[in-house]
Structure formats: structure tokens, C-alpha cells
Design an enzyme around this catalytic site. Structure first.
Site, PDB file in Angstrom:
ATOM      1  N   ASP A  41       0.906  -1.298   0.062  1.00  0.00           N
ATOM      2  CA  ASP A  41      -0.093   0.045   0.050  1.00  0.00           C
ATOM      3  C   ASP A  41       1.058   1.267   0.130  1.00  0.00           C
ATOM      4  O   ASP A  41       2.030   1.230   0.299  1.00  0.00           O
ATOM      5  CB  ASP A  41      -0.901  -0.148   1.081  1.00  0.00           C
ATOM      6  CG  ASP A  41      -1.583   1.160   1.528  1.00  0.00           C
ATOM      7  OD1 ASP A  41      -2.307   1.788   0.390  1.00  0.00           O
ATOM      8  OD2 ASP A  41      -1.797   1.589   2.895  1.00  0.00           O
ATOM      9  N   ASP A  75      -0.151   4.947   1.019  1.00  0.00           N
ATOM     10  CA  ASP A  75      -0.291   5.852   2.174  1.00  0.00           C
ATOM     11  C   ASP A  75      -0.352   5.207   3.347  1.00  0.00           C
ATOM     12  O   ASP A  75      -1.131   4.287   3.775  1.00  0.00           O
ATOM     13  CB  ASP A  75      -1.779   6.790   1.906  1.00  0.00           C
ATOM     14  CG  ASP A  75      -1.789   7.506   0.645  1.00  0.00           C
ATOM     15  OD1 ASP A  75      -0.950   8.287   0.482  1.00  0.00           O
ATOM     16  OD2 ASP A  75      -2.892   7.513  -0.025  1.00  0.00           O
ATOM     17  N   LYS A 117     -11.728  18.946  -2.268  1.00  0.00           N
ATOM     18  CA  LYS A 117     -10.757  18.440  -1.210  1.00  0.00           C
ATOM     19  C   LYS A 117      -9.607  18.086  -1.871  1.00  0.00           C
ATOM     20  O   LYS A 117      -8.579  18.248  -1.388  1.00  0.00           O
ATOM     21  CB  LYS A 117     -11.684  17.044  -0.655  1.00  0.00           C
ATOM     22  CG  LYS A 117     -10.600  16.389   0.580  1.00  0.00           C
ATOM     23  CD  LYS A 117      -9.914  15.155  -0.206  1.00  0.00           C
ATOM     24  CE  LYS A 117      -9.031  14.614   0.594  1.00  0.00           C
ATOM     25  NZ  LYS A 117      -8.169  13.480   0.259  1.00  0.00           N
ATOM     26  N   ASP A 155      -1.500  -0.479   6.114  1.00  0.00           N
ATOM     27  CA  ASP A 155      -1.770   0.083   7.612  1.00  0.00           C
ATOM     28  C   ASP A 155      -3.166   0.042   7.762  1.00  0.00           C
ATOM     29  O   ASP A 155      -3.232   0.835   8.706  1.00  0.00           O
ATOM     30  CB  ASP A 155      -0.980   1.395   7.475  1.00  0.00           C
ATOM     31  CG  ASP A 155      -1.910   2.507   6.521  1.00  0.00           C
ATOM     32  OD1 ASP A 155      -2.096   1.976   5.396  1.00  0.00           O
ATOM     33  OD2 ASP A 155      -1.870   3.613   7.251  1.00  0.00           O
TER      34      ASP A 155
HETATM   35  C1  G6P Z   1      -5.579   6.062   0.272  1.00  0.00           C
HETATM   36  C2  G6P Z   1      -5.665   6.974   1.626  1.00  0.00           C
HETATM   37  C3  G6P Z   1      -7.199   7.394   1.742  1.00  0.00           C
HETATM   38  C4  G6P Z   1      -7.704   8.174   0.488  1.00  0.00           C
HETATM   39  C5  G6P Z   1      -7.673   7.294  -0.728  1.00  0.00           C
HETATM   40  C6  G6P Z   1      -7.697   7.732  -2.038  1.00  0.00           C
HETATM   41  O1  G6P Z   1      -6.158   4.680   0.554  1.00  0.00           O
HETATM   42  O2  G6P Z   1      -5.555   6.111   2.771  1.00  0.00           O
HETATM   43  O3  G6P Z   1      -7.483   8.258   3.016  1.00  0.00           O
HETATM   44  O4  G6P Z   1      -8.878   8.393   0.723  1.00  0.00           O
HETATM   45  O5  G6P Z   1      -5.997   6.862  -0.981  1.00  0.00           O
HETATM   46  O6  G6P Z   1      -6.710   9.057  -2.248  1.00  0.00           O
HETATM   47  P1  G6P Z   1      -6.908   9.953  -3.407  1.00  0.00           P
HETATM   48  O7  G6P Z   1      -5.804  10.514  -3.541  1.00  0.00           O
HETATM   49  O8  G6P Z   1      -7.509   9.191  -4.821  1.00  0.00           O
HETATM   50  O9  G6P Z   1      -8.286  11.128  -3.010  1.00  0.00           O
HETATM   51 MG    MG Z   2      -2.927   3.070   3.804  1.00  0.00          MG
END
Ligand code: G6P
Ligand code: MG
Length: 227
Positions: free
Chosen positions: A9, A11, A78, A172
């Protein structure tokens, strides 16, 4: 026998963007009168952008207040805030030990893959200087189902031409651990409080090749003795 691949993963495993997601969501939520805190934000780990927005609206009791186009506009705002904040990321933002682990896996002949549902993953890898460190990155824009569905991990295995049963996945987020387990890979969780991980480590500092190799060999022995 070694694992064929380790699939990561992004993030929270390769770099820590949870706080940047939080700051951007907190701004957009406040615009519509919803307050969120870091504890609530932890529940958004591994959850896609639109699904995160839906959870925030639900948290504020405003599920029905926004139609699809209004939700898309909120999610777009966002993302614009989040993308701006990504300029803070540099190669120093890679979590401890991860660059060295990627190099060691390559030297061991073990493939590396990325399974992030973030549509910003390519930009993040570039900012971290890691764009050439993965043998295959699954494309989040092609996903039909987000984690905890195993689709993204299976897409990474397919792109790497490996058998999920001979791979390790690293996550995580609880949704990510469930996705790895459903894919048939062995799961390694990073952080406290994750359930159902085959191996749980406190931080990426503990995520070294010798640790992974010992875990892999132990799992292979357990599997052989149960047959
Ligand atoms: C990861 C993060 C999430 C986030 C998702 C989508 O999984 O942990 O918190 O919402 O990615 O990310 P993006 O950059 O496409 O909005
Ligand atoms: Mg993650």
C-alpha cells in the site's frame, strides 16, 4: 523458496499522507458545517475519495443533503487542497527503512508492486523519487471495487505475473488487511490495533527483509506441516 513478490500500500506504508488528507477533508467538512477530528480521520485510511466523503456526510448526519454533482464538487475541492499540500513531499518523506527495503527486495530477485486506491499515487511516487522502484503499480482509476475488496491486490499480482498464494501484502489500514487476506496473499500490518494480519509490526522500521524472510519461512513450514 522465497516469496515471488511483495505488494505495498502507499499511504501509511511508503509515506505518511494521512495528516494531509485530514487537513484537506477538515476544510471541506467545515464548509458544510461538519467537524471531524484525527480519531475520525483514522477510519478513512484506505477508503476511496468518494467513500470517505460519504462517511463524513454520514458522520455529520447529512447523508441526504447533497446530490451526486454536489458530492463530486466537494470531493473535487478536497482533492485540489490535498494536491496542493503534496508539494511538501520530498524523498525525505519516505517512511524509515522503505527505500532500503525496496532495494533489498530487488537484489533478492523478489518483485515489488504497488496497490494504492489513491488516484494521486503516480504524483506521490514522483515527489518521493520512487517512480522507478516498483515493478508494477496497479491503476486505481480502473478499479470497480475499493478495499476491502481484493481487486487491487489481485490486479497487482496479475500485472507482476505472480501467484497471490506466493506473495506478501503490506498495509496500514483495516480495509487493506481484509483485501490482502481475501486475495490469498499473506498479510503484514503496520501500526497498532489492526485485526487479522498474519504479522503485525509497530512501524516500518521493523519491516526489514530478514524480518519478512523469517515470517515467510515460518508460514511455509506451518503450511507444510498441516498437509
Ligand atoms: C488512500 C488513503 C485514503 C484516500 C485514498 C484515495 O487509500 O489512505 O485516505 O482517501 O487513498 O486517495 P485519493 O488521492 O485518490 O483521494
Ligand atoms: Mg494506507
Amino acid at each position: 523458496m522465497k516469496p515471488q513478490a511483495v505488494i505495498f500500500d502507499l499511504d501509511g506504508v511508503i509515506t505518511d499522507t494521512a495528516h494531509l488528507h485530514f487537513v484537506a477533508w477538515r476544510n471541506v467538512a467545515a464548509e458544510v458545517g461538519i467537524m471531524i477530528d484525527e480519531k475520525f480521520n483514522a477510519e478513512l485510511k484506505g477508503i476511496s475519495r468518494m467513500a470517505s466523503l460519504e462517511r463524513i456526510l454520514h458522520h455529520g448526519g447529512k447523508d441526504a443533503a447533497f446530490d451526486l454533482s454536489a458530492r463530486e464538487a466537494l470531493a473535487g475541492r478536497k482533492n485540489a487542497l490535498y494536491v496542493d499540500s503534496l508539494s511538501q513531499l520530498t524523498p525525505q518523506s519516505v517512511l524509515p527503512g522503505m527505500t532500503s527495503l525496496l532495494h533489498t527486495l530487488k537484489a533478492q530477485g523478489i518483485k515489488t508492486g504497488l496497490a494504492s486506491v489513491s488516484l494521486n499515487a503516480p504524483a506521490i511516487l514522483t515527489a518521493l523519487g520512487l517512480q522507478s522502484h516498483f515493478d508494477f503499480c496497479a491503476d486505481a482509476s480502473r478499479l470497480k471495487r475499493s478495499k476491502p475488496d481484493p481487486e487491487i491486490f489481485l490486479a497487482a499480482c496479475e500485472g507482476l505475473k505472480v501467484d497471490p498464494a506466493r506473495c506478501i501484502g503490506i498495509e496500514d489500514a483495516q480495509a487493506g488487511i481484509e483485501a490482502i487476506n481475501a486475495s490469498g496473499m499473506l498479510s503484514v500490518g503496520i501500526g497498532v490495533g489492526l485485526k487479522h494480519a498474519d504479522l503485525l509490526l509497530d512501524s516500518t522500521e521493523e519491516l526489514t527483509w530478514p524480518r519478512l524472510e523469517a515470517f515467510w519461512n515460518q508460514q511455509q513450514r506451518a503450511c507444510a506441516s498441516s498437509h
